[in-house]
Design an enzyme around this catalytic site. Structure first.
Site, PDB file in Angstrom:
ATOM      1  N   SER A 155       0.846  -1.194   0.000  1.00 14.65           N
ATOM      2  CA  SER A 155       0.000   0.000   0.000  1.00 14.65           C
ATOM      3  C   SER A 155       0.880   1.242   0.000  1.00 14.65           C
ATOM      4  O   SER A 155       2.033   1.210   0.443  1.00 14.65           O
ATOM      5  CB  SER A 155      -0.890   0.015   1.246  1.00 14.65           C
ATOM      6  OG  SER A 155      -1.555   1.254   1.399  1.00 14.65           O
ATOM      7  N   TYR A 168      -2.105  -1.166  10.222  1.00 12.63           N
ATOM      8  CA  TYR A 168      -2.151  -1.380   8.775  1.00 12.63           C
ATOM      9  C   TYR A 168      -0.811  -1.005   8.136  1.00 12.63           C
ATOM     10  O   TYR A 168      -0.247  -1.758   7.354  1.00 12.63           O
ATOM     11  CB  TYR A 168      -3.285  -0.550   8.191  1.00 12.63           C
ATOM     12  CG  TYR A 168      -3.507  -0.710   6.698  1.00 12.63           C
ATOM     13  CD1 TYR A 168      -4.262  -1.771   6.208  1.00 12.63           C
ATOM     14  CD2 TYR A 168      -2.987   0.204   5.798  1.00 12.63           C
ATOM     15  CE1 TYR A 168      -4.484  -1.920   4.844  1.00 12.63           C
ATOM     16  CE2 TYR A 168      -3.198   0.064   4.440  1.00 12.63           C
ATOM     17  CZ  TYR A 168      -3.945  -0.996   3.963  1.00 12.63           C
ATOM     18  OH  TYR A 168      -4.157  -1.133   2.603  1.00 12.63           O
TER      19      TYR A 168
END
Length: 275
Positions: A155, A168
Site C-alpha cells: 500500500s 495497517y
C-alpha cells in the site's frame, strides 16, 4: 494468444475488488486461476466481507473468458487450508507460475486506544497471511523449474504515514522487507518478487463509512463525496480514486514477460501520492 497462455496463477482475496480484477485480467491473458477468499466476516473489520456469491461471480467471469478456475473459501490465516487448495489446483491444472498475495483488511483505529485484537488480527491477515500464502504456494513454482512471479499487495501507506492506521501501515511496511528477502532467495530460481503499492482504490475496503471518517474526521457523518474531496488532496495527479483495473494493469506488467528483469521493487500505482 495471451501473454500468459498455459500458465496458472494463485490469487488470494479473489471474491471481489482487486483480487477479482486480477483474476479476470490474468485469465484474459490465458492463465488458469486458483482462487481463494475467506468469504466470512472478521470481527474487527468495520465493513461487510465478501460473500460466497461474490466468489461465485469471480468464477463465472473467469469461465466466461474460457479459462479454468478452482475457487474455494479459505482464510489466509489457515496455512493447511491454503496448502490444500494449492495442491488441488496443481492436480487439476498441472503447474503453478504466479502468486498474487492480495488478500487484506482495513480497520482504522487510533494507535493508543485500538484493541489488542484489532492489532493482532491486522498483522495476522495482512502480514502473516502473506507469508502463509507464499509458504503454501511458492515451493510449487520452485519445483516446476520454469521460474515465475510473486506480486504482493502492499500500500501507499507503507511509504506515506497517515494517522489511525498504525497496525495497517506496520503490516504493509513489513511486506516490503519480506519481499526483498524473498526476492533475493528466489532469484537463482528465476522467480521474481515485487510489492505493489496502490493509493486509494474504489473497492469495498475503501468505500465505507470507516474510511470516510478516517479521511474526514472533521465531519460527524461524512459521505462518499466528502471522502472523495479529501482524497483529491492526497495524490499529485487529479485522480482521487484509482480503479482495480489500474492495479491489475500493473500486475500484468510485473508477472508477464514485460517484467522479466524486474524483481525486489516497490511498484507504486499511486497517482503521485508519494510525491
Amino acid at each position: 494468444m495471451g501473454q500468459l497462455d498455459g500458465m496458472v496463477a494463485f490469487v488470494t482475496g479473489a471474491a471481489r475488488g482487486q483480487g477479482r480484477s486480477h483474476a479476470i485480467a490474468l485469465a484474459s491473458e490465458g492463465a488458469d486461476i486458483i482462487a481463494v477468499d475467506a468469504c466470512r466476516q472478521i470481527d474487527t473489520v468495520p465493513y461487510p466481507a465478501a460473500t460466497e456469491e461474490d466468489l461465485a461471480e469471480t468464477v463465472r467471469q473467469v469461465e466466461h473468458l474460457g479459462r479454468r478456475i478452482l475457487a474455494e473459501q479459505v482464510d489466509v490465516r489457515d496455512l493447511a487450508g491454503l496448502e490444500s487448495v494449492v495442491e488441488r489446483g496443481i492436480s487439476l491444472f498441472g503447474r503453478l507460475d504466479i502468486v498474487l498475495a492480495n488478500a487484506g483488511i482495513s480497520a482504522p483505529a487510533p494507535t493508543l486506544t485500538m484493541t489488542e485484537d484489532a492489532w493482532s488480527t491486522m498483522i495476522d491477515v495482512n502480514l502473516t497471511g502473506v507469508w502463509k500464502t507464499v509458504r503454501a504456494a511458492v515451493p510449487h513454482i520452485v519445483a516446476g523449474g520454469r521460474g515465475g512471479s510473486v506480486v504482493i499487495t502492499s500500500s501507499l501507506a507503507a511509504l506515506r504515514p497517515n494517522a489511525n492506521i498504525a497496525h495497517y501501515s506496520a503490516a504493509k511496511s513489513g511486506l516490503v522487507g519480506f519481499m526483498r528477502v524473498l526476492a533475493k532467495e528466489l532469484a537463482p530460481n528465476g522467480i521474481r518478487v515485487n510489492t505493489i503499492h496502490p493509493t486509494t482504490v474504489a473497492t469495498e475496503m475503501v468505500l465505507n463509512d470507516a474510511t470516510y471518517r478516517l479521511f474526514r474526521p472533521d465531519l460527524e457523518a461524512p459521505t462518499r463525496d466528502d471522502f472523495v474531496q479529501a482524497a483529491s488532496t492526497l495524490n499529485a495527479l487529479p485522480i482521487p480514486l484509482t480503479e482495480s483495473s489500474d492495479i491489475s494493469a500493473a500486475v500484468l506488467y510485473l508477472v508477464g514477460n514485460s517484467g522479466r528483469a524486474v524483481t525486489g521493487t516497490t511498484h507504486l500505482v499511486d497517482a503521485g501520492g508519494a510525491l
